[in-house]
Design an enzyme around this catalytic site. Structure first.
Site, short mmCIF file in Angstrom:
data_model
loop_
_atom_site.label_atom_id
_atom_site.label_comp_id
_atom_site.label_asym_id
_atom_site.label_seq_id
_atom_site.Cartn_x
_atom_site.Cartn_y
_atom_site.Cartn_z
N LYS A 181 37.69 42.59 51.66
CA LYS A 181 39.20 42.33 51.54
C LYS A 181 39.71 42.92 50.23
O LYS A 181 39.55 42.25 49.28
CB LYS A 181 39.58 40.97 51.71
CG LYS A 181 40.94 40.51 52.21
CD LYS A 181 41.97 41.15 51.45
CE LYS A 181 42.86 40.53 50.46
NZ LYS A 181 43.85 41.26 49.68
N GLU A 256 34.71 35.81 39.43
CA GLU A 256 35.14 36.51 38.19
C GLU A 256 36.77 36.38 38.05
O GLU A 256 37.17 36.95 38.77
CB GLU A 256 34.57 37.87 38.09
CG GLU A 256 33.30 38.06 37.99
CD GLU A 256 32.48 37.45 36.90
OE1 GLU A 256 33.28 37.24 36.07
OE2 GLU A 256 31.31 36.99 36.84
N CYS A 290 40.29 43.76 32.57
CA CYS A 290 39.86 42.16 32.57
C CYS A 290 39.65 42.18 31.13
O CYS A 290 39.56 40.94 30.55
CB CYS A 290 39.13 41.87 33.75
SG CYS A 290 37.76 42.97 33.80
N GLU A 391 47.17 35.00 29.91
CA GLU A 391 46.75 36.56 30.21
C GLU A 391 48.15 37.14 30.79
O GLU A 391 48.98 36.71 31.60
CB GLU A 391 45.85 36.42 31.34
CG GLU A 391 45.44 37.88 31.93
CD GLU A 391 44.36 37.88 32.63
OE1 GLU A 391 44.73 37.25 33.95
OE2 GLU A 391 43.44 38.46 32.58
P1 NAD Z 1 44.75 38.23 42.36
O1 NAD Z 1 44.16 36.97 42.00
O2 NAD Z 1 46.24 38.37 42.60
O3 NAD Z 1 44.18 38.85 43.68
C1 NAD Z 1 42.69 39.23 43.68
C2 NAD Z 1 42.37 39.07 45.05
O4 NAD Z 1 42.78 37.81 46.14
C3 NAD Z 1 43.06 40.25 45.80
O5 NAD Z 1 42.32 40.76 46.85
C4 NAD Z 1 44.34 39.39 46.32
O6 NAD Z 1 44.82 40.22 47.73
C5 NAD Z 1 43.64 38.20 47.01
N1 NAD Z 1 44.73 37.26 46.75
C6 NAD Z 1 45.93 37.01 46.07
N2 NAD Z 1 46.61 35.71 46.35
C7 NAD Z 1 45.80 35.08 47.25
C8 NAD Z 1 45.77 33.66 47.72
N3 NAD Z 1 46.75 33.06 47.54
N4 NAD Z 1 44.63 33.32 48.63
C9 NAD Z 1 43.66 34.06 48.54
N5 NAD Z 1 43.57 35.51 48.09
C10 NAD Z 1 44.55 35.86 47.43
O7 NAD Z 1 44.32 39.29 41.07
P2 NAD Z 1 45.08 40.90 40.95
O8 NAD Z 1 46.15 40.81 40.39
O9 NAD Z 1 44.45 41.63 42.00
O10 NAD Z 1 43.94 41.11 39.56
C11 NAD Z 1 44.23 40.89 38.27
C12 NAD Z 1 43.63 39.57 37.95
O11 NAD Z 1 42.12 39.80 38.28
C13 NAD Z 1 43.54 39.32 36.24
O12 NAD Z 1 43.61 38.05 36.30
C14 NAD Z 1 42.29 39.76 35.73
O13 NAD Z 1 42.03 39.36 34.50
C15 NAD Z 1 41.31 39.46 37.00
N6 NAD Z 1 40.17 40.36 36.79
C16 NAD Z 1 38.93 39.91 36.47
C17 NAD Z 1 37.78 40.56 36.07
C18 NAD Z 1 36.62 39.85 35.91
O14 NAD Z 1 35.51 40.56 35.79
N7 NAD Z 1 36.59 38.55 35.11
C19 NAD Z 1 37.94 41.94 36.60
C20 NAD Z 1 38.88 42.31 37.01
C21 NAD Z 1 39.97 41.68 37.03
#
Ligand code: NAD
Length: 503
Positions: A181, A256, A290, A391
């Site tokens: 997904k 992560e 990230c 963040e």
């Molecule tokens: P997000 O948490 O909004 O979304 C991540 C995934 O979860 C997506 O596929 C999204 O569709 C899904 N999602 C969103 N809302 C959801 C919900 N309520 N229930 C279930 N699934 C849901 O994150 P983003 O905006 O896509 O990415 C940015 C974030 O990711 C930042 O916080 C960044 O630090 C983090 N990130 C962390 C790493 C790491 O390795 N630690 C790497 C890359 C990004």
């Protein structure tokens, strides 16, 4: 894969080896964040029913795939790695159009996927277990890795091909099947990746792609008993939800999450190098990595010259469409992300931090069609301010003054996250002390907080992660379970406990 090849192609889910529409009939658009008039494509807004079909396909494919010898599974992955390498440029261009980061960075993103796929394919001939002496005579004792089952892979938009590869490829080499997904903002790169796996010959049902809204699709995956392992990368808030929803069925969960990474600059640092590191650590991918260095802690003796040089370099960054080779920083990924950046600029001002440069959205000329924001630096930031704690995920860097190495480490560790940190110093003792004392999963010396290599573990501590790591052989631990095996070839019933008469 799509109903037409025009600019506004409609793209389908990939379930059980076929490209199929969602049963909902509902779609969503994806647009170029550098130019919202550019429609990337139309994608399936999937439902729980689509997820159930994908999980069902993955579950039945698992019974065959787990029995394919790992070196044979790996042969398909080597082929996929080569296809990724052959198509690197067009994959990178699609990615830049889809999420905005500059071409050099999207080439790097695809390269990560290539490297990970070659590296993990090599694990098809390793996946070492242990063989140990038994306590008993004529008995053999060993441990082997076993696949876990159906893996749910949930990914963010900022590394649209690298992060899926970090999860899907180790899952496959270990013998799991996958329901993937991707983020709603980057479905095309996800689809490009899955299409390559299909072309490489991954059998039907082994990898399934379901696009759509986070809550709709992910919740259906998490409540399914058939899903046994979840690998999630995204924000800490959503990670917490994912963890909660997965726990009643005792799934293995790898998280992560967010970061608030820091660069420590000591009074003996090579300032030119430090400025360069802060520039790319802070503003690379428009601050949306990230591992982005959104905090810089600088020793008071070099604070002023550092800040002057850093601000001058940030002001000179060329902001624009990432497809233009002159561009150094692209847009924020979405209207929502741009609004978050603007909100935090206001918060920083209100908290009393000094706006050293930037602070505004860029709306003149062609930039008006995208989500652009100036590279922004706040000086005189107190460690407790929200801009130094939360963040932001945008081109905003907080510069904090410190009096000593110890204070720098304390400030560096004084956030809820623990992904990446770095130190600029010429002093070997300080470098090693910081390496030991910074409570993060990744640490750099005289380099910015960004830039991981696929053969080392990747992940964070505290609110960034839940103790697992991806990449390196650590990824195998997420996607496999240990089984200990005892083979007694004595031909008689042996006592389980050794005693002196049995020696
Ligand atoms: P997000 O948490 O909004 O979304 C991540 C995934 O979860 C997506 O596929 C999204 O569709 C899904 N999602 C969103 N809302 C959801 C919900 N309520 N229930 C279930 N699934 C849901 O994150 P983003 O905006 O896509 O990415 C940015 C974030 O990711 C930042 O916080 C960044 O630090 C983090 N990130 C962390 C790493 C790491 O390795 N630690 C790497 C890359 C990004």
């Amino acid at each position: 894969m799509s109903t037409n090849t025009a600019k506004s192609a409609t793209y389908h889910n990939f379930i059980d080896g076929s490209w199929v529409p969602s049963v909902s009939g509902a779609l969503f658009e994806n647009r170029n964040p550098a130019d919202t008039e550019d429609l990337i494509g139309v994608f399936q807004r999937s439902t729980a029913e689509d997820v159930a079909r994908a999980v069902g396909a993955a579950r039945s494919a698992y019974e065959r795939w787990r029995l394919v010898p790992a070196p044979k599974r790996a042969e398909l992955l080597f082929r996929a790695a080569q296809l990724l390498a052959d198509r690197k440029e067009s994959l990178a261009r699609d990615m830049t159009r889809e999420m905005g980061k500059v071409l050099d960075e999207t080439r790097g993103d695809v390269q990560e996927a290539i490297d990970m796929t070659f590296f993990m394919a090599g694990e098809g001939r390793r996946q070492y277990g242990q063989t140990v002496p038994s306590e008993l005579r004529d008995k053999f004792a060993m441990s082997i890795r076993q696949p876990v089952g159906v893996a749910a892979v949930i990914t963010p938009w900022n590394f649209p091909m690298a992060i899926p590869s970090w999860k899907i490829i180790p899952a496959l080499v270990c013998g799991n099947t996958v329901v993937f997904k991707p983020a709603t903002l980057t479905p095309l790169s996800a689809l490009n990746f899955v299409r390559i796996l299909e072309e490489a010959g991954i059998p039907p049902g082994v990898v399934n792609l379901v696009t759509g809204g986070g809550a709709d699709v992910v919740n259906a995956l998490l409540v399914s008993d058939a899903v046994r392992v979840v690998s999630f990368t995204g924000s800490t808030d959503v990670g917490r939800t994912v963890s909660g929803q997965a726990s009643p069925s005792f799934k293995k969960v790898h998280l992560e999450m967010g970061g608030k990474n820091v660069i420590l600059i000591m009074d003996d640092a090579n300032l030119e190098l430090a400025v360069e590191g802060c520039l790319w650590g802070g503003f690379g991918t428009s601050g949306q990595r990230c591992t982005a260095a959104s905090r810089v802690v600088v020793h008071e003796k070099v604070y002023k010259p550092f800040l002057e040089q850093f601000v001058a370099r940030a002001k000179a960054l060329r902001v624009g469409d990432g497809l233009d080779s002159q561009t150094q920083m692209g847009p924020s990924v979405s209207q929502g992300q741009l609004e978050t950046v603007m909100k935090y600029v206001e918060i920083g001002r209100a908290e009393g931090a000094r706006l050293e440069c930037g602070g505004h959205a860029l709306t003149s000329g062609a930039l008006a069609r995208g989500y652009f924001h100036e590279p922004t630096i706040f000086g005189d930031v107190a460690p407790s301010m929200r801009i130094a704690q939360e963040e932001i995920f945008g081109p905003v860097v907080s510069v904090i003054q410190c009096k000593s190495f110890d204070e720098a480490v304390e400030i560096g560790n004084g956030v809820q996250y623990g992904l990446s940190a770095s130190i600029y110093t010429q002093d070997l003792n300080r470098a090693f002390a910081a390496m030991r004392d910074m409570y993060t999963g990744i640490f750099y010396v005289n380099a910015p907080t960004i830039g991981a290599e696929v053969h080392l573990p990747f992940g964070g501590t505290k609110a960034t992660g839940n103790g697992h790591r991806e990449a390196g052989t650590a990824a195998l631990d997420v996607f496999s379970e240990w089984k200990s095996i005892y083979v007694d070839f004595s031909g008689r019933l042996q006592r389980a406990q050794i005693d002196t008469t049995d020696l």
